[in-house]
Design a protein around this motif. Structure first.
Motif, PDB file in Angstrom:
ATOM      1  N   SER A  44       0.809  -1.153  -0.029  1.00  0.00           N
ATOM      2  CA  SER A  44       0.051  -0.162   0.178  1.00  0.00           C
ATOM      3  C   SER A  44       0.772   0.996   0.110  1.00  0.00           C
ATOM      4  CB  SER A  44      -0.895   0.106   1.217  1.00  0.00           C
ATOM      5  OG  SER A  44      -1.717   1.172   1.413  1.00  0.00           O
ATOM      6  N   ALA A  45       0.557   2.339  -0.962  1.00  0.00           N
ATOM      7  CA  ALA A  45       1.452   3.340  -1.035  1.00  0.00           C
ATOM      8  C   ALA A  45       1.187   4.535  -0.037  1.00  0.00           C
ATOM      9  CB  ALA A  45       1.280   4.008  -2.628  1.00  0.00           C
ATOM     10  N   ASP A  46      -0.261   4.483   0.721  1.00  0.00           N
ATOM     11  CA  ASP A  46      -0.413   5.431   1.486  1.00  0.00           C
ATOM     12  C   ASP A  46      -1.650   4.794   2.339  1.00  0.00           C
ATOM     13  OD1 ASP A  46      -0.786   7.689   2.956  1.00  0.00           O
ATOM     14  OD2 ASP A  46      -2.031   8.697   1.510  1.00  0.00           O
ATOM     15  N   THR A  47      -1.214   4.309   3.575  1.00  0.00           N
ATOM     16  CA  THR A  47      -2.194   4.058   4.853  1.00  0.00           C
ATOM     17  C   THR A  47      -1.863   4.398   6.139  1.00  0.00           C
ATOM     18  OG1 THR A  47      -3.191   1.734   5.259  1.00  0.00           O
ATOM     19  CG2 THR A  47      -0.832   1.798   5.246  1.00  0.00           C
ATOM     20  N   ASP A  48      -2.872   4.298   6.618  1.00  0.00           N
ATOM     21  CA  ASP A  48      -2.648   4.674   8.161  1.00  0.00           C
ATOM     22  C   ASP A  48      -3.538   3.468   8.990  1.00  0.00           C
ATOM     23  OD1 ASP A  48      -5.546   5.015   8.331  1.00  0.00           O
ATOM     24  OD2 ASP A  48      -5.318   6.948   7.556  1.00  0.00           O
ATOM     25  N   ALA A  49      -3.262   3.741  10.366  1.00  0.00           N
ATOM     26  CA  ALA A  49      -3.790   2.837  11.479  1.00  0.00           C
ATOM     27  C   ALA A  49      -5.247   2.335  11.352  1.00  0.00           C
ATOM     28  CB  ALA A  49      -3.311   3.021  12.630  1.00  0.00           C
ATOM     29  N   ALA A  50      -5.977   3.179  10.958  1.00  0.00           N
ATOM     30  CA  ALA A  50      -7.412   2.939  10.652  1.00  0.00           C
ATOM     31  C   ALA A  50      -7.656   2.228   9.593  1.00  0.00           C
ATOM     32  CB  ALA A  50      -8.162   4.433  10.527  1.00  0.00           C
ATOM     33  N   ASP A  51      -6.998   2.442   8.330  1.00  0.00           N
ATOM     34  CA  ASP A  51      -7.080   1.405   7.056  1.00  0.00           C
ATOM     35  C   ASP A  51      -6.734   0.232   7.496  1.00  0.00           C
ATOM     36  OD1 ASP A  51      -7.788   4.040   5.692  1.00  0.00           O
ATOM     37  OD2 ASP A  51      -5.510   4.162   5.010  1.00  0.00           O
ATOM     38  N   LEU A  52      -5.565   0.129   8.063  1.00  0.00           N
ATOM     39  CA  LEU A  52      -4.970  -1.424   8.659  1.00  0.00           C
ATOM     40  C   LEU A  52      -6.003  -2.050   9.637  1.00  0.00           C
ATOM     41  CD1 LEU A  52      -1.214  -0.578   9.329  1.00  0.00           C
ATOM     42  CD2 LEU A  52      -1.982  -2.099   7.671  1.00  0.00           C
ATOM     43  N   ARG A  53      -6.638  -1.282  10.566  1.00  0.00           N
ATOM     44  CA  ARG A  53      -7.505  -1.710  11.469  1.00  0.00           C
ATOM     45  C   ARG A  53      -8.744  -2.324  10.642  1.00  0.00           C
ATOM     46  NH1 ARG A  53      -7.597   1.950  14.443  1.00  0.00           N
ATOM     47  NH2 ARG A  53      -9.633   2.961  14.052  1.00  0.00           N
ATOM     48  N   ALA A  54      -9.105  -1.645   9.785  1.00  0.00           N
ATOM     49  CA  ALA A  54     -10.520  -1.941   9.049  1.00  0.00           C
ATOM     50  C   ALA A  54     -10.021  -3.202   7.928  1.00  0.00           C
ATOM     51  CB  ALA A  54     -10.937  -0.916   8.165  1.00  0.00           C
ATOM     52  N   ASP A  55      -9.090  -3.059   7.360  1.00  0.00           N
ATOM     53  CA  ASP A  55      -8.714  -4.184   6.290  1.00  0.00           C
ATOM     54  C   ASP A  55      -8.457  -5.598   7.092  1.00  0.00           C
ATOM     55  OD1 ASP A  55      -8.767  -2.448   4.392  1.00  0.00           O
ATOM     56  OD2 ASP A  55      -6.997  -1.931   4.196  1.00  0.00           O
ATOM     57  N   LEU A  56      -7.703  -5.393   8.176  1.00  0.00           N
ATOM     58  CA  LEU A  56      -7.330  -6.636   8.717  1.00  0.00           C
ATOM     59  C   LEU A  56      -8.324  -7.127  10.012  1.00  0.00           C
ATOM     60  CD1 LEU A  56      -3.721  -6.096   8.954  1.00  0.00           C
ATOM     61  CD2 LEU A  56      -4.715  -7.558   7.309  1.00  0.00           C
ATOM     62  N   ALA A  57      -9.346  -6.304  10.092  1.00  0.00           N
ATOM     63  CA  ALA A  57     -10.426  -6.446  11.290  1.00  0.00           C
ATOM     64  C   ALA A  57      -9.691  -6.880  12.635  1.00  0.00           C
ATOM     65  CB  ALA A  57     -11.331  -7.966  11.035  1.00  0.00           C
ATOM     66  N   PRO A  80       1.967  12.461   9.733  1.00  0.00           N
ATOM     67  CA  PRO A  80       0.693  12.964   9.490  1.00  0.00           C
ATOM     68  C   PRO A  80       0.286  12.630   8.195  1.00  0.00           C
ATOM     69  CG  PRO A  80       1.963  14.761  10.646  1.00  0.00           C
ATOM     70  CD  PRO A  80       3.014  13.675  10.179  1.00  0.00           C
ATOM     71  N   SER A  81      -0.898  12.083   8.324  1.00  0.00           N
ATOM     72  CA  SER A  81      -1.622  11.479   6.560  1.00  0.00           C
ATOM     73  C   SER A  81      -1.964  12.879   5.911  1.00  0.00           C
ATOM     74  CB  SER A  81      -2.896  10.835   6.963  1.00  0.00           C
ATOM     75  OG  SER A  81      -3.568  10.449   5.995  1.00  0.00           O
ATOM     76  N   ALA A  82      -1.771  12.658   4.725  1.00  0.00           N
ATOM     77  CA  ALA A  82      -1.994  13.685   3.514  1.00  0.00           C
ATOM     78  C   ALA A  82      -3.573  13.708   3.415  1.00  0.00           C
ATOM     79  CB  ALA A  82      -1.452  13.375   2.375  1.00  0.00           C
ATOM     80  N   LYS A  83      -4.248  12.594   3.873  1.00  0.00           N
ATOM     81  CA  LYS A  83      -5.620  12.459   3.487  1.00  0.00           C
ATOM     82  C   LYS A  83      -6.364  13.186   4.738  1.00  0.00           C
ATOM     83  CE  LYS A  83      -5.516   8.022   3.042  1.00  0.00           C
ATOM     84  NZ  LYS A  83      -5.939   6.699   3.046  1.00  0.00           N
ATOM     85  N   ASP A  84      -5.795  12.987   5.908  1.00  0.00           N
ATOM     86  CA  ASP A  84      -6.506  13.652   7.034  1.00  0.00           C
ATOM     87  C   ASP A  84      -5.613  13.673   8.056  1.00  0.00           C
ATOM     88  OD1 ASP A  84      -8.012  14.104   9.279  1.00  0.00           O
ATOM     89  OD2 ASP A  84      -9.563  12.291   8.819  1.00  0.00           O
ATOM     90  N   PRO A  85      -5.364  14.862   8.443  1.00  0.00           N
ATOM     91  CA  PRO A  85      -4.236  15.423   9.444  1.00  0.00           C
ATOM     92  C   PRO A  85      -4.506  14.887  10.652  1.00  0.00           C
ATOM     93  CG  PRO A  85      -4.975  17.560   7.991  1.00  0.00           C
ATOM     94  CD  PRO A  85      -5.990  16.292   7.839  1.00  0.00           C
ATOM     95  N   ARG A  86      -5.548  14.429  10.997  1.00  0.00           N
ATOM     96  CA  ARG A  86      -5.964  13.833  12.285  1.00  0.00           C
ATOM     97  C   ARG A  86      -5.623  12.274  12.405  1.00  0.00           C
ATOM     98  NH1 ARG A  86     -12.319  14.980  12.265  1.00  0.00           N
ATOM     99  NH2 ARG A  86     -11.887  13.856  10.206  1.00  0.00           N
ATOM    100  N   ARG A  87      -5.166  11.736  11.417  1.00  0.00           N
ATOM    101  CA  ARG A  87      -4.735  10.454  11.194  1.00  0.00           C
ATOM    102  C   ARG A  87      -2.982  10.488  11.139  1.00  0.00           C
ATOM    103  NH1 ARG A  87      -8.708   6.673   7.841  1.00  0.00           N
ATOM    104  NH2 ARG A  87     -10.810   7.081   8.759  1.00  0.00           N
ATOM    105  N   ARG A  88      -2.539   9.416  11.452  1.00  0.00           N
ATOM    106  CA  ARG A  88      -1.068   8.907  10.981  1.00  0.00           C
ATOM    107  C   ARG A  88      -0.687   8.079  10.123  1.00  0.00           C
ATOM    108  NH1 ARG A  88       2.504  12.280  13.579  1.00  0.00           N
ATOM    109  NH2 ARG A  88       3.968  10.580  14.494  1.00  0.00           N
ATOM    110  N   ARG A  89      -0.048   8.484   8.998  1.00  0.00           N
ATOM    111  CA  ARG A  89       0.154   7.732   8.180  1.00  0.00           C
ATOM    112  C   ARG A  89       1.205   6.715   8.545  1.00  0.00           C
ATOM    113  NH1 ARG A  89       4.399   7.990   4.495  1.00  0.00           N
ATOM    114  NH2 ARG A  89       5.094   9.910   5.274  1.00  0.00           N
TER     115      ARG A  89
END
Length: 314
Positions: A44-57, A80-89
């Motif tokens: 994945s070129a750009d992911t954050d902890a929330a993405d991982l948590r959702a993808d891997l349950a 800081p995530s480029a998609k959402d500053p509140r998230r961490r890439r």
């Protein structure tokens, strides 16, 4: 089907996977879950902890502990995530990528050993059965009931695929450009030459497939000129155009040709194939010659294109 049928399959499959991993060699020094997190980060070129948590349950606290250990070991870095500053890439460091590549190599070797014991004639059935399970149980990447989007994969041809290349080329070019059966004869000769005598180390065919259905193809074969490969029979089904399949197929040929040591990659096309010509130009091909001709029942302008693989690599 009963609950016992599913449980029996689960026992068989987990025992089989366990047999591939003698003494946890496959994942060591990581757990299976940690290895899966590394895999997802590597692909994945750009992911954050929330993405991982959702993808891997995964449980948020469990994933956080894994990421903290990875960061302490120098495998990942967070910003800081480029998609959402509140998230961490989350991204792999060079050390983390090396670890993921090692795990991937071990997995490929283990599965390769497993498939080595399977009759080649039974492998298409095995692949179809695996895909059927994923589809019925709702894997979105297999075209199931998830988000409706199936993953497009590039694979080697299965029995019958070379015939599909001939049939689809003939049908599509007749429908879209009015070409006659002379073109079908040309494609059939190209495919037959490959089937009867090709060097698997220097020549390849790719089939683009989604949800078990072929959507495109391309060939890389040796040219008469020394050190030169030829790209042939690039095709993408009309309903799959715009998905980047043509770009992936051309990239696969270029990477393969460069990897096995070819110096140049050439192709022949016709000026009416405007979308294909734009694709070749984007990949660095240069028009080297063109000439009017009468073929396939039409007046056409044939074009020769060339890519210097050494210059393109630089």
């Amino acid at each position: 089907m009963t609950v016992q049928d599913v449980r029996a399959f689960n026992r068989f499959y987990t025992n089989l996977i366990g047999a591939l991993d003698y003494g946890r060699h496959l994942y060591a020094p990581y757990t299976l879950t940690e290895a899966r997190v590394l895999y997802e980060l590597a692909h994945s070129a750009d992911t954050d902890a929330a993405d991982l948590r959702a993808d891997l349950a995964l449980d948020a606290g469990y994933l956080s502990r894994i990421l903290n250990r990875f960061e302490e070991a120098g495998l990942i870095e967070r910003a800081p995530s480029a998609k959402d500053p509140r998230r961490r890439r989350v991204s792999l460091t060079e050390r983390g990528r090396s670890a993921a590549e090692l795990l991937d190599e071990r997995a490929r070797d283990s599965v390769g050993t497993l498939l080595g014991g399977v009759d080649p004639g039974a492998r298409p059935r095995l692949a179809e059965a695996m895909h059927t399970i994923r589809t019925i149980l709702g894997d979105p990447r297999a075209g199931g009931d998830g988000d409706g989007r199936a993953e497009v994969v590039l694979r080697d041809p299965h029995p019958g695929d070379l015939g599909w290349i001939v049939q689809r080329n003939a049908a599509l070019y007749a429908a879209e450009y009015g070409w006659n059966t002379d073109y079908e004869g040309l494609v059939a000769r190209i495919v037959a030459d490959y089937a009867e005598d090709h060097d698997p180390h220097l020549e390849r065919v790719w089939i683009a497939e989604r949800a078990g259905r072929p959507l495109g193809c391309v060939m890389c074969v040796r040219d008469d000129a020394p050190g030169t490969a030829r790209l042939r029979l690039l095709l993408v089904e009309p309903e799959a155009r715009g998905l980047g399949i043509g770009d992936r197929l051309v990239t696969a040929v270029i990477d393969f040709a460069r990897g096995v040591g070819y110096r140049d990659l050439v192709l022949w096309t016709n000026d009416v194939l405007s979308a294909a010509r734009r694709l070749y130009r984007r990949h660095g091909f240069v028009l080297s010659a063109e000439k009017p001709h009468r073929s396939f029942g039409r007046d056409l302008v044939g074009q020769d294109w060339r890519l210097d693989l050494h210059t393109a690599a630089e």
